[in-house]
Each structure stands twice: as structure tokens, then as C-alpha cells.
Design a protein around this motif. Structure first.
Motif, PDB file in Angstrom:
ATOM      1  N   LEU A  51      43.681  35.230 -13.361  1.00  0.00           N
ATOM      2  CA  LEU A  51      42.232  35.300 -13.212  1.00  0.00           C
ATOM      3  C   LEU A  51      41.773  34.037 -12.493  1.00  0.00           C
ATOM      4  O   LEU A  51      42.118  32.931 -12.910  1.00  0.00           O
ATOM      5  CB  LEU A  51      41.547  35.385 -14.582  1.00  0.00           C
ATOM      6  N   LEU A  52      41.001  34.193 -11.431  1.00  0.00           N
ATOM      7  CA  LEU A  52      40.611  33.051 -10.612  1.00  0.00           C
ATOM      8  C   LEU A  52      39.097  32.862 -10.594  1.00  0.00           C
ATOM      9  O   LEU A  52      38.345  33.828 -10.473  1.00  0.00           O
ATOM     10  CB  LEU A  52      41.104  33.256  -9.172  1.00  0.00           C
ATOM     11  N   TYR A  53      38.684  31.597 -10.710  1.00  0.00           N
ATOM     12  CA  TYR A  53      37.295  31.212 -10.439  1.00  0.00           C
ATOM     13  C   TYR A  53      37.322  30.159  -9.344  1.00  0.00           C
ATOM     14  O   TYR A  53      38.137  29.227  -9.379  1.00  0.00           O
ATOM     15  CB  TYR A  53      36.607  30.640 -11.679  1.00  0.00           C
ATOM     16  N   VAL A  54      36.411  30.270  -8.381  1.00  0.00           N
ATOM     17  CA  VAL A  54      36.256  29.265  -7.332  1.00  0.00           C
ATOM     18  C   VAL A  54      34.775  28.896  -7.246  1.00  0.00           C
ATOM     19  O   VAL A  54      33.915  29.779  -7.166  1.00  0.00           O
ATOM     20  CB  VAL A  54      36.731  29.788  -5.964  1.00  0.00           C
ATOM     21  N   GLY A  55      34.484  27.606  -7.267  1.00  0.00           N
ATOM     22  CA  GLY A  55      33.099  27.174  -7.131  1.00  0.00           C
ATOM     23  C   GLY A  55      32.860  25.835  -7.795  1.00  0.00           C
ATOM     24  O   GLY A  55      33.794  25.174  -8.267  1.00  0.00           O
ATOM     25  N   ARG A  56      31.593  25.428  -7.824  1.00  0.00           N
ATOM     26  CA  ARG A  56      31.232  24.175  -8.486  1.00  0.00           C
ATOM     27  C   ARG A  56      31.498  24.270  -9.972  1.00  0.00           C
ATOM     28  O   ARG A  56      31.319  25.320 -10.592  1.00  0.00           O
ATOM     29  CB  ARG A  56      29.746  23.855  -8.260  1.00  0.00           C
ATOM     30  N   LEU A  57      31.912  23.159 -10.556  1.00  0.00           N
ATOM     31  CA  LEU A  57      32.046  23.079 -12.006  1.00  0.00           C
ATOM     32  C   LEU A  57      30.764  22.448 -12.523  1.00  0.00           C
ATOM     33  O   LEU A  57      30.640  21.235 -12.658  1.00  0.00           O
ATOM     34  CB  LEU A  57      33.271  22.243 -12.397  1.00  0.00           C
ATOM     35  N   SER A  58      29.794  23.294 -12.771  1.00  0.00           N
ATOM     36  CA  SER A  58      28.454  22.864 -13.135  1.00  0.00           C
ATOM     37  C   SER A  58      27.917  23.814 -14.193  1.00  0.00           C
ATOM     38  O   SER A  58      28.286  25.001 -14.205  1.00  0.00           O
ATOM     39  CB  SER A  58      27.567  22.862 -11.889  1.00  0.00           C
ATOM     40  N   PRO A  59      27.069  23.340 -15.111  1.00  0.00           N
ATOM     41  CA  PRO A  59      26.630  24.184 -16.232  1.00  0.00           C
ATOM     42  C   PRO A  59      26.047  25.521 -15.824  1.00  0.00           C
ATOM     43  O   PRO A  59      26.265  26.531 -16.509  1.00  0.00           O
ATOM     44  CB  PRO A  59      25.585  23.301 -16.929  1.00  0.00           C
ATOM     45  N   GLU A  60      25.292  25.561 -14.703  1.00  0.00           N
ATOM     46  CA  GLU A  60      24.631  26.806 -14.322  1.00  0.00           C
ATOM     47  C   GLU A  60      25.619  27.894 -13.906  1.00  0.00           C
ATOM     48  O   GLU A  60      25.273  29.073 -13.845  1.00  0.00           O
ATOM     49  CB  GLU A  60      23.618  26.559 -13.201  1.00  0.00           C
ATOM     50  N   LYS A  61      26.875  27.523 -13.653  1.00  0.00           N
ATOM     51  CA  LYS A  61      27.892  28.507 -13.273  1.00  0.00           C
ATOM     52  C   LYS A  61      28.481  29.236 -14.484  1.00  0.00           C
ATOM     53  O   LYS A  61      29.217  30.215 -14.318  1.00  0.00           O
ATOM     54  CB  LYS A  61      29.018  27.831 -12.484  1.00  0.00           C
ATOM     55  N   GLY A  97      37.789  23.975  -8.043  1.00  0.00           N
ATOM     56  CA  GLY A  97      36.500  23.347  -7.810  1.00  0.00           C
ATOM     57  C   GLY A  97      36.359  22.074  -8.620  1.00  0.00           C
ATOM     58  O   GLY A  97      37.231  21.711  -9.412  1.00  0.00           O
ATOM     59  N   ASP A  98      35.243  21.401  -8.415  1.00  0.00           N
ATOM     60  CA  ASP A  98      34.964  20.153  -9.120  1.00  0.00           C
ATOM     61  C   ASP A  98      33.463  20.056  -9.328  1.00  0.00           C
ATOM     62  O   ASP A  98      32.686  20.787  -8.707  1.00  0.00           O
ATOM     63  CB  ASP A  98      35.475  18.960  -8.310  1.00  0.00           C
ATOM     64  N   GLY A  99      33.051  19.165 -10.214  1.00  0.00           N
ATOM     65  CA  GLY A  99      31.633  19.012 -10.463  1.00  0.00           C
ATOM     66  C   GLY A  99      31.353  18.311 -11.774  1.00  0.00           C
ATOM     67  O   GLY A  99      32.278  17.911 -12.495  1.00  0.00           O
ATOM     68  N   PRO A 100      30.082  18.158 -12.120  1.00  0.00           N
ATOM     69  CA  PRO A 100      29.691  17.359 -13.283  1.00  0.00           C
ATOM     70  C   PRO A 100      30.102  17.940 -14.631  1.00  0.00           C
ATOM     71  O   PRO A 100      30.076  17.236 -15.637  1.00  0.00           O
ATOM     72  CB  PRO A 100      28.162  17.302 -13.162  1.00  0.00           C
ATOM     73  N   VAL A 125      44.405  26.276 -15.940  1.00  0.00           N
ATOM     74  CA  VAL A 125      44.855  25.462 -14.808  1.00  0.00           C
ATOM     75  C   VAL A 125      43.630  25.026 -13.995  1.00  0.00           C
ATOM     76  O   VAL A 125      42.926  25.864 -13.424  1.00  0.00           O
ATOM     77  CB  VAL A 125      45.830  26.242 -13.902  1.00  0.00           C
ATOM     78  N   PHE A 126      43.369  23.713 -13.962  1.00  0.00           N
ATOM     79  CA  PHE A 126      42.296  23.150 -13.150  1.00  0.00           C
ATOM     80  C   PHE A 126      42.915  22.597 -11.861  1.00  0.00           C
ATOM     81  O   PHE A 126      43.696  21.647 -11.903  1.00  0.00           O
ATOM     82  CB  PHE A 126      41.563  22.043 -13.904  1.00  0.00           C
ATOM     83  N   MET A 127      42.550  23.175 -10.728  1.00  0.00           N
ATOM     84  CA  MET A 127      43.153  22.803  -9.456  1.00  0.00           C
ATOM     85  C   MET A 127      42.351  21.764  -8.682  1.00  0.00           C
ATOM     86  O   MET A 127      42.846  21.216  -7.688  1.00  0.00           O
ATOM     87  CB  MET A 127      43.318  24.051  -8.578  1.00  0.00           C
ATOM     88  N   GLY A 128      41.113  21.481  -9.106  1.00  0.00           N
ATOM     89  CA  GLY A 128      40.268  20.595  -8.311  1.00  0.00           C
ATOM     90  C   GLY A 128      39.795  21.300  -7.048  1.00  0.00           C
ATOM     91  O   GLY A 128      39.960  22.516  -6.886  1.00  0.00           O
ATOM     92  N   ASN A 129      39.204  20.561  -6.136  1.00  0.00           N
ATOM     93  CA  ASN A 129      38.721  21.150  -4.887  1.00  0.00           C
ATOM     94  C   ASN A 129      39.889  21.516  -3.969  1.00  0.00           C
ATOM     95  O   ASN A 129      40.807  20.726  -3.783  1.00  0.00           O
ATOM     96  CB  ASN A 129      37.803  20.173  -4.151  1.00  0.00           C
ATOM     97  N   LEU A 130      39.807  22.707  -3.398  1.00  0.00           N
ATOM     98  CA  LEU A 130      40.759  23.148  -2.384  1.00  0.00           C
ATOM     99  C   LEU A 130      39.974  23.638  -1.175  1.00  0.00           C
ATOM    100  O   LEU A 130      38.902  24.225  -1.319  1.00  0.00           O
ATOM    101  CB  LEU A 130      41.645  24.290  -2.903  1.00  0.00           C
ATOM    102  N   THR A 131      40.518  23.415   0.002  1.00  0.00           N
ATOM    103  CA  THR A 131      39.880  23.899   1.228  1.00  0.00           C
ATOM    104  C   THR A 131      40.940  24.487   2.150  1.00  0.00           C
ATOM    105  O   THR A 131      42.149  24.307   1.938  1.00  0.00           O
ATOM    106  CB  THR A 131      39.151  22.753   1.971  1.00  0.00           C
ATOM    107  N   GLY A 132      40.473  25.184   3.185  1.00  0.00           N
ATOM    108  CA  GLY A 132      41.378  25.670   4.210  1.00  0.00           C
ATOM    109  C   GLY A 132      42.505  26.540   3.698  1.00  0.00           C
ATOM    110  O   GLY A 132      42.308  27.431   2.863  1.00  0.00           O
TER     111      GLY A 132
END
Length: 417
Positions: free
Chosen positions: A244-254, A279-282, A297-304
Motif C-alpha cells: 500500500l503506497l502513499y505519496v505526498g506531504r506528511l502534514s496533519p491535513e493529509k 514524502g516529508d513534512g511537519p 516504511v518511511f522513504m522520505g522525499n523521492l523525485t524523478g
């Protein structure tokens, strides 16, 4: 800069904004249209820009590149950054001093440097000023454009009045709503990424013209062909594991805590699943504390390429946010061959159906969690992923660029400049 009358005469030509689909237009027709269509000078004012990682910045990059490829000239007004994104070079650029946003240090706003911004606009002489963000820099640009009687368009991409609820700032909801309503009603046009956002703005009293400018996805970058078994092994996933994958900001509103709760409950029921968060965030530290046994598993920010591999190496995309104006990540997941579990609005409402995922009523949190714990087998997930890929095959960036270009043309010839 051509006069309004001159622009209007050019638009009285036979094509009258009838953009034709790629593949049906001959090379000769395309060349004639390029000669007829006037070129605009567009000032883009934004407080977010790549390499910042968010949907607004990346969408704006695609729109700017597309407009430039059509021959339009762009002045980019934005806060300075420590790194540059080399994928776009504007005709002119105005950088202002940047300040970090409280409680959100990964984002910044621009200092409203009146003289610098005014000089840049005077020198460039734009046909239209497009304000992407409603912060201090956007407010300054709005004032300068009104003072100089330049056509003004704006974008509404982030429901900040909703975000404040998740940052213990509920007392700011009403003032922010009033400010946003005032801001957009002082522009000649507001661009939004979805009809849901248009309806929400109307309900909040925005009366200026509103134009839906859709979003697109890079089908070459986001594709099932980028599946990476090495990445799955890094996640601890076997051939039988549902990732199961989530991609995006790590922010309360998500509302990523909903995903973690549902996932941990599934693990307790001995389901062979793995949740991967990109993703990453506050909110990162709080979310990691929820996962006391380090099962997420927390991968942090990924691009490309690495981001494309993360999508393609997963089995289902889970998205519990209820404050989106669009949700570009849903398109990226579907293009990568993933079925989507999301709430029934914005991007998911437009593209996801029963063959490509699951749509849940925005008020039904328990149904979302239940659906997350009752996913079909891997074979069915892959079939649904193929349907998802097919569903978004025409959702490239050409159409959004054309929509944006046409909206700006219409604005200019109405005589605001």
C-alpha cells in the motif's frame, strides 16, 4: 505589446479558440494557427516553485513550459532558493527575499519587495499577471497590477482555510476565508483545478469568473514499466505482499494517521500487507511515533526515476486526504498502474471508477478503513491497475496548457488591460 484592439482583431480569425486534438491536425494547419495566434507576455507570481516538492509547484512548471513552447514570454516572480530547477528558464526573472512558513519550514513565502517587483513588471510590460499564491508576494502583485491596469488572473490551489483546522489554528478559519474571498474577487479570473473547487469557492462567496484548468501526468515517467524488485525487497515485500503506497506531504491535513491505523489493524489480522509512505513534512515525527514497532516504511522525499519506481513497485495507492483542490498524486499512481482508494471528490471523482479503484464518501471514515482492510487479491489488483492506467491515458499536459492559454487569451481581449 499589441493593443487590446489588435488582439481582438486577431481573435476574430476563423479558428476562434478551437484547439484541435493532437493527431487530427495537419502540420500545415498547426503552422497556420501558430502564425495567427498572438503571443502573450505573462507575469507568473508564485511563492512555491521547484525544486520544492508539491503539486502546485510541479503543475506550474508544466504549465510554464507548455506556454513557453507555444511562443509566449514569461516573467517569473518568486522567492529566492538555495537550488535552481534547470527544467525551465523564463525570459525574465525577479527573485525576492524568502522567509520560512511557521510550522511548515519546508515551504516559504516571499517578502513583498514593492520597488523590485514593480520595476520588474514595468520593464516586462505583461499582457496579464497571473498570481498563483495568495501570500504576501501575491498580494503585492495584485496591487501593482491593479495600479497599472493590467489584466489579473489568479489560481486557487490550496484550501489554506481548511489547513488551519489541522494546525490548532481554528480561530483563523473565518479571517482566512474572508481574505481569500476578497483576494479572488479582486482579480478578473480565478483558475481552479477541479469543479469541486469551483463549487466550494462559489459557496464561500467568490463571484469573479472561474475557469477549470485540469491537470496532467507524464506517462513516460509514471509507468508500470518502472517496477523495481530491488525496491520491493528493501521494503520487506515478497511476491505475495500487497504494498500500500502513499505519496505526498506528511502534514496533519493529509490524515495519514488514518492510513497507519488501518494498516496496523490489518497487520494484527495477519494480512500480508506493507504500507510505504513517500514524502516529508511537519507531521513526520508524530506519524513515526504511531508506528512503535517500525512496521511502516518511511522513504522520505523521492523525485524523478526513484519516485516512478516507488509507484510502479506498489500494488495499491491509498489517499485519505479530504482537503485537496485536485490531487496530482492520484493521476501519477493511476498512470503507474495502481488502483486507487480515495474519497469521492476532486481528481479521484473524475478519474477513478469501480474498475480502477474505490471511492468513499468524504464523511465515511470507517468505510475508508474497512475498504483498506478488505482489498482483493494481487491478481485482481493488477487487473484494476491496468484499468487505472487506461483510464488516464489521455490525461497528459497538452490539454491543461491549452485550457490555460485560452483562458488568458479571453481575459486579455475582454479589455482589462
Amino acid at each position: 505589446m499589441p493593443s487590446t484592439a489588435a488582439l481582438k482583431r486577431q481573435f476574430d480569425m476563423p479558428f476562434k479558440f478551437n484547439f484541435k486534438r493532437s493527431g487530427r491536425q495537419s502540420a500545415q494547419e498547426s503552422a497556420v494557427e501558430q502564425l495567427i495566434r498572438p503571443k502573450l507576455k505573462i507575469a507568473i507570481v508564485t511563492e512555491t516553485w521547484p525544486p520544492e516538492i508539491n503539486g502546485v509547484a510541479l503543475s506550474l512548471l508544466h504549465l510554464c513550459r507548455g506556454l513557453q513552447q507555444q511562443g509566449h514570454k514569461i516573467l517569473l516572480i518568486r522567492p529566492e532558493q538555495s537550488r535552481s530547477d534547470m527544467r525551465f528558464e523564463p525570459e525574465q526573472e525577479c527573485l525576492v527575499i524568502a522567509h520560512k512558513i511557521p510550522k511548515y519550514p519546508s515551504l516559504q513565502f516571499g517578502r513583498p519587495q514593492w520597488l523590485k517587483v514593480t520595476h520588474a513588471i514595468e520593464q516586462f510590460q505583461p499582457d496579464v499577471v497571473h498570481v498563483v499564491t495568495e501570500g504576501p508576494l501575491g498580494l503585492l502583485a495584485l496591487q501593482v497590477a491593479k495600479m497599472k491596469n493590467i489584466a489579473i488572473s489568479s489560481g486557487f490551489h490550496s484550501p489554506f482555510q481548511e489547513f488551519s483546522r489541522f494546525f490548532d489554528l481554528a480561530f483563523l478559519v473565518k479571517p482566512i476565508q474572508h481574505y481569500l474571498r476578497w483576494f479572488h474577487n479582486n482579480t478578473h479570473l480565478t483558475c481552479v483545478p477541479s469543479q469541486d473547487t469551483e463549487r466550494a469557492l462559489r459557496q464561500h462567496g467568490v463571484t469573479c469568473p472561474i475557469q477549470v484548468i485540469s491537470r496532467g501526468v507524464d506517462h513516460q515517467l509514471f509507468s508500470p514499466t518502472h517496477r523495481c524488485e530491488e525496491m520491493r525487497q528493501h521494503w520487506g515485500a515478497t511476491a505475495q505482499t500487497k504494498v500500500l503506497l502513499y505519496v505526498g506531504r506528511l502534514s496533519p491535513e493529509k490524515e495519514i494517521d488514518v492510513l497507519i491505523d488501518g494498516y496496523l489493524q490489518a497487520r494484527e489480522k495477519q494480512q500480508n500487507v506493507q504500507l510505504v509512505i513517500v514524502g516529508d513534512g511537519p507531521d513526520k515525527e508524530r506519524l513515526q511515533r504511531m508506528d512503535q514497532d517500525r512496521q511502516v516504511v518511511f522513504m522520505g522525499n523521492l523525485t524523478g526515476q526513484r519516485l516512478a519506481e516507488a509507484y510502479a513497485s506498489s500494488d495499491v495507492f491509498v489517499f485519505a486526504s479530504r482537503v485537496e483542490t485536485f490531487g496530482n498524486v492520484v493521476l501519477e499512481a493511476m498512470a503507474s498502474g495502481l488502483p486507487v482508494l480515495a474519497y469521492d471528490y476532486a481528481c479521484a471523482h473524475v478519474y477513478v471508477n469501480s474498475h480502477s479503484g474505490w471511492l468513499v464518501d468524504v464523511k465515511n471514515l470507517q468505510e475508508f478503513i474497512a475498504q483498506m482492510q478488505n482489498l482483493p487479491n494481487l491478481s485482481e489488483l493488477r487487473q484494476m491497475g491496468q484499468c487505472a492506467r487506461e483510464q488516464v491515458k489521455d490525461a497528459g499536459w497538452q490539454r491543461p496548457v491549452q485550457q490555460f492559454e485560452q483562458a488568458l487569451y479571453q481575459l486579455v481581449i475582454q479589455g482589462h488591460s
